[in-house]
Design a protein around this motif. Structure first.
Motif, PDB file in Angstrom:
ATOM      1  N   LEU A 177       0.829  -1.215   0.000  1.00  0.00           N
ATOM      2  CA  LEU A 177       0.000   0.000   0.000  1.00  0.00           C
ATOM      3  C   LEU A 177       0.860   1.261   0.000  1.00  0.00           C
ATOM      4  O   LEU A 177       0.520   2.263  -0.649  1.00  0.00           O
ATOM      5  CB  LEU A 177      -0.936  -0.002   1.206  1.00  0.00           C
ATOM      6  N   GLY A 178       1.966   1.229   0.755  1.00  0.00           N
ATOM      7  CA  GLY A 178       2.860   2.391   0.757  1.00  0.00           C
ATOM      8  C   GLY A 178       3.446   2.643  -0.615  1.00  0.00           C
ATOM      9  O   GLY A 178       3.521   3.784  -1.078  1.00  0.00           O
ATOM     10  N   LEU A 234      -5.978   1.535  -3.196  1.00  0.00           N
ATOM     11  CA  LEU A 234      -4.579   1.212  -2.926  1.00  0.00           C
ATOM     12  C   LEU A 234      -4.323  -0.290  -3.031  1.00  0.00           C
ATOM     13  O   LEU A 234      -3.281  -0.721  -3.522  1.00  0.00           O
ATOM     14  CB  LEU A 234      -4.187   1.699  -1.528  1.00  0.00           C
ATOM     15  N   PHE A 235      -5.279  -1.074  -2.589  1.00  0.00           N
ATOM     16  CA  PHE A 235      -5.082  -2.520  -2.565  1.00  0.00           C
ATOM     17  C   PHE A 235      -5.105  -3.133  -3.963  1.00  0.00           C
ATOM     18  O   PHE A 235      -4.490  -4.170  -4.194  1.00  0.00           O
ATOM     19  CB  PHE A 235      -6.139  -3.187  -1.677  1.00  0.00           C
ATOM     20  N   ARG A 236      -5.820  -2.473  -4.881  1.00  0.00           N
ATOM     21  CA  ARG A 236      -5.817  -2.975  -6.265  1.00  0.00           C
ATOM     22  C   ARG A 236      -4.407  -2.983  -6.825  1.00  0.00           C
ATOM     23  O   ARG A 236      -4.009  -3.886  -7.561  1.00  0.00           O
ATOM     24  CB  ARG A 236      -6.733  -2.116  -7.154  1.00  0.00           C
ATOM     25  N   TYR A 237      -3.654  -1.960  -6.486  1.00  0.00           N
ATOM     26  CA  TYR A 237      -2.248  -1.905  -6.912  1.00  0.00           C
ATOM     27  C   TYR A 237      -1.376  -2.771  -6.007  1.00  0.00           C
ATOM     28  O   TYR A 237      -0.560  -3.562  -6.465  1.00  0.00           O
ATOM     29  CB  TYR A 237      -1.756  -0.456  -6.869  1.00  0.00           C
ATOM     30  N   LEU A 277       1.799  -7.555  -2.885  1.00  0.00           N
ATOM     31  CA  LEU A 277       1.687  -8.404  -1.705  1.00  0.00           C
ATOM     32  C   LEU A 277       1.940  -9.862  -2.059  1.00  0.00           C
ATOM     33  O   LEU A 277       2.737 -10.551  -1.404  1.00  0.00           O
ATOM     34  CB  LEU A 277       0.295  -8.252  -1.083  1.00  0.00           C
ATOM     35  N   ILE A 278       1.279 -10.331  -3.103  1.00  0.00           N
ATOM     36  CA  ILE A 278       1.458 -11.725  -3.529  1.00  0.00           C
ATOM     37  C   ILE A 278       2.906 -11.971  -3.943  1.00  0.00           C
ATOM     38  O   ILE A 278       3.517 -12.971  -3.577  1.00  0.00           O
ATOM     39  CB  ILE A 278       0.495 -12.060  -4.685  1.00  0.00           C
ATOM     40  N   THR A 279       3.450 -11.007  -4.707  1.00  0.00           N
ATOM     41  CA  THR A 279       4.843 -11.134  -5.139  1.00  0.00           C
ATOM     42  C   THR A 279       5.787 -11.137  -3.948  1.00  0.00           C
ATOM     43  O   THR A 279       6.746 -11.917  -3.886  1.00  0.00           O
ATOM     44  CB  THR A 279       5.214  -9.975  -6.081  1.00  0.00           C
ATOM     45  N   SER A 336       2.080  -3.476 -11.586  1.00  0.00           N
ATOM     46  CA  SER A 336       2.384  -4.463 -10.559  1.00  0.00           C
ATOM     47  C   SER A 336       1.868  -5.849 -10.946  1.00  0.00           C
ATOM     48  O   SER A 336       2.337  -6.858 -10.422  1.00  0.00           O
ATOM     49  CB  SER A 336       1.781  -4.039  -9.213  1.00  0.00           C
ATOM     50  N   ASP A 337       0.900  -5.890 -11.890  1.00  0.00           N
ATOM     51  CA  ASP A 337       0.414  -7.189 -12.370  1.00  0.00           C
ATOM     52  C   ASP A 337       1.514  -7.929 -13.132  1.00  0.00           C
ATOM     53  O   ASP A 337       1.692  -9.144 -12.980  1.00  0.00           O
ATOM     54  CB  ASP A 337      -0.814  -7.006 -13.250  1.00  0.00           C
TER      55      ASP A 337
END
Length: 483
Positions: free
Chosen positions: A65-66, A210-213, A218-220, A354-355
């Motif tokens: 998120l940051g 923010l979480f969409r990005y 996070l997963i990575t 980020s995807d």
């Protein structure tokens, strides 16, 4: 940003980020040497067993998120407050999870002392989460001077307390004291240095945005940290505790150079790349300079550490760590492509993709798993050699998309690095000769560093490499500002 102001901001940011990373890493390096001379490899092994639980929890707390806020062009106060509330809530949750899981962790590794170690060391999650927003705000403002101050304060305070605890016979708890006091001091200083004050407000809309990005990051991050630390679990479970201590020390030594360069460039240039993400020509120009500058530093430094591993380990850590020498020699080569790999992945984040960051990392999974399956049963040295192979292949995979989008792929990047490899070969020949003819370890280390670097820089000068001039200019600017 205009070209002139962008360059000035980038230069200032890189200078202070470099000061931050090099001072902190050097300080931690010195503290680590002192602690290693007092403590046993088993003490470092016990902390290594807990590493994966701490870093995975920390990754969940941050959740990308940051980074999402830094990547954004427009930000509001509600976004920062939402991030603050989320960080505190998740850090509290994961602390409780680790607190109640501590007996199971202890039972898995068959080390009773891990129960208390887990419960106390996990407090660092809350301490770090408390200042994530302040660090994010300062990064957006490219105020790396303030970040540097907080990190240095944390390093000095934590290091001194850890060494005092070790001298007084606290053993493995000295490492816990170092980490907790360091985190507390750094977080408190960020609150004093930042002009942001929190409001306990949480916006679902802001969080979803923010979480969409951040979800891909996070997963990575979970994937990367699991792979980075799964060796700790295997070594802690199936090998003597001292083996894990040697492994963590080898990683620590290698990361002093590679990690410092990676974090310096990544921290200082991510907001810059983000600001020019729609200007392809400028983006590629900055990106290529980052690759060359990373290669200029990392290739000779890591090679020099490998060539002088024997005097480094024996003189700094004493002969009780002599088993570390061959592991360190391989580990530094496993890190030699790390900065360039990180820069390639950082470019995808700056573009807001980020995807793709996640997809690229997942493509490397079969290769990494195969290396683990083959090397873990063989032994510790084989595992690190597997790191070397997967690190080189990971760089090629990471550089594929920049090649597809910008015509600056792995072949072009390797061509840019070629002069630095040539200069490093010249340096290596001299250092090997010095090690062969000089038996005294102190003289061997001193001569190898001094004359090795002189040869490297001389070859760079003969090749008229612009990185040498840029580094000289950066140093002169910094000295003028500090004198």
């Amino acid at each position: 940003m205009h070209n002139t102001s962008l360059k000035a901001i980038a230069t200032k940011g890189i200078i202070w980020s470099a000061v931050d990373k090099f001072v902190v890493q050097f300080g931690q390096f010195v503290v680590g040497i002192v602690l290693a001379r007092i403590l046993l490899p088993e003490d470092f092994g016990l902390i290594g067993m807990l590493a994966i639980f701490i870093v995975l929890s920390q990754t969940f707390i941050e959740s990308g998120l940051g980074t999402g806020l830094i990547q954004r062009q427009e930000r509001e106060d509600i976004d920062f407050s939402t991030l603050f509330v989320f960080n505190l809530a998740t850090s509290s949750f994961f602390y409780l999870v680790l607190f109640f899981s501590a007996p199971f962790i202890s039972s898995f590794f068959e080390k009773p002392q891990l129960t208390d170690l887990t419960r106390i060391l996990s407090l660092s999650l809350f301490l770090n989460a408390f200042a994530i927003v302040q660090r994010t705000k300062l990064t957006i403002a490219i105020d790396f001077k303030s970040i540097a101050k907080s990190n240095v304060i944390g390093m000095i305070t934590g290091g001194l307390c850890g060494v005092i605890a070790a001298i007084n016979g606290y053993g493995v708890w000295s490492l816990v004291v170092q980490m907790l006091i360091g985190s507390l001091a750094s977080s408190m200083s960020l609150w004093f240095l930042s002009d942001w004050s929190p409001s306990i407000v949480f916006s679902k809309k802001s969080f979803r945005s923010l979480f969409r990005y951040g979800s891909k990051l996070l997963i990575t991050g979970l994937y990367a940290q699991t792979l980075n630390n799964v060796y700790n679990i295997c070594l802690g479970k199936f090998y003597p505790t001292a083996s894990l201590g040697y492994y963590t020390r080898a990683k620590s030594f290698a990361d002093i150079s590679a990690g410092t360069i990676v974090s310096t460039i990544q921290q200082a240039t991510f907001p810059i790349l983000t600001s020019v993400q729609y200007d392809k020509e400028k983006l590629v120009s900055i990106f290529s300079r980052m690759v060359r500058m990373s290669a200029f530093f990392i290739i000779p430094i890591m090679t020099l550490i490998a060539l002088l591993a024997k005097p480094i380990v024996i003189l700094l850590l004493t002969e009780k760590w002599i088993s570390l020498i061959p592991l360190l020699q391989w580990m530094v080569f496993a890190r030699i492509f790390l900065p360039m790999s990180t820069i390639n992945m950082n470019l995808l984040n700056a573009m807001g993709r980020s995807d793709l960051f996640l997809k690229v990392d997942l493509y490397k999974l079969p290769m990494t798993v195969l290396a683990m399956v083959i090397t873990i049963p063989i032994g510790l040295k084989a595992m690190i050699i597997g790191h070397v192979v997967t690190s080189a292949l990971s760089f090629i995979i990471n550089a594929y998309l920049p090649g597809k989008f910008f015509g600056y792929g792995p072949i072009n990047q390797l061509k840019e690095m070629l002069p630095f490899f040539v200069a490093t070969i010249g340096m290596s020949i001299l250092v090997i000769m010095i090690s062969y003819f000089i038996d005294n370890l102190v003289l061997q280390l001193f001569s190898g560093i001094v004359f090795g670097l002189l040869i490297y820089l001389s070859i760079c000068w003969l090749f008229k490499l612009e990185e040498l001039t840029e580094v000289k200019e950066l140093l002169l600017k910094f000295l003028k500002k500090t004198v």
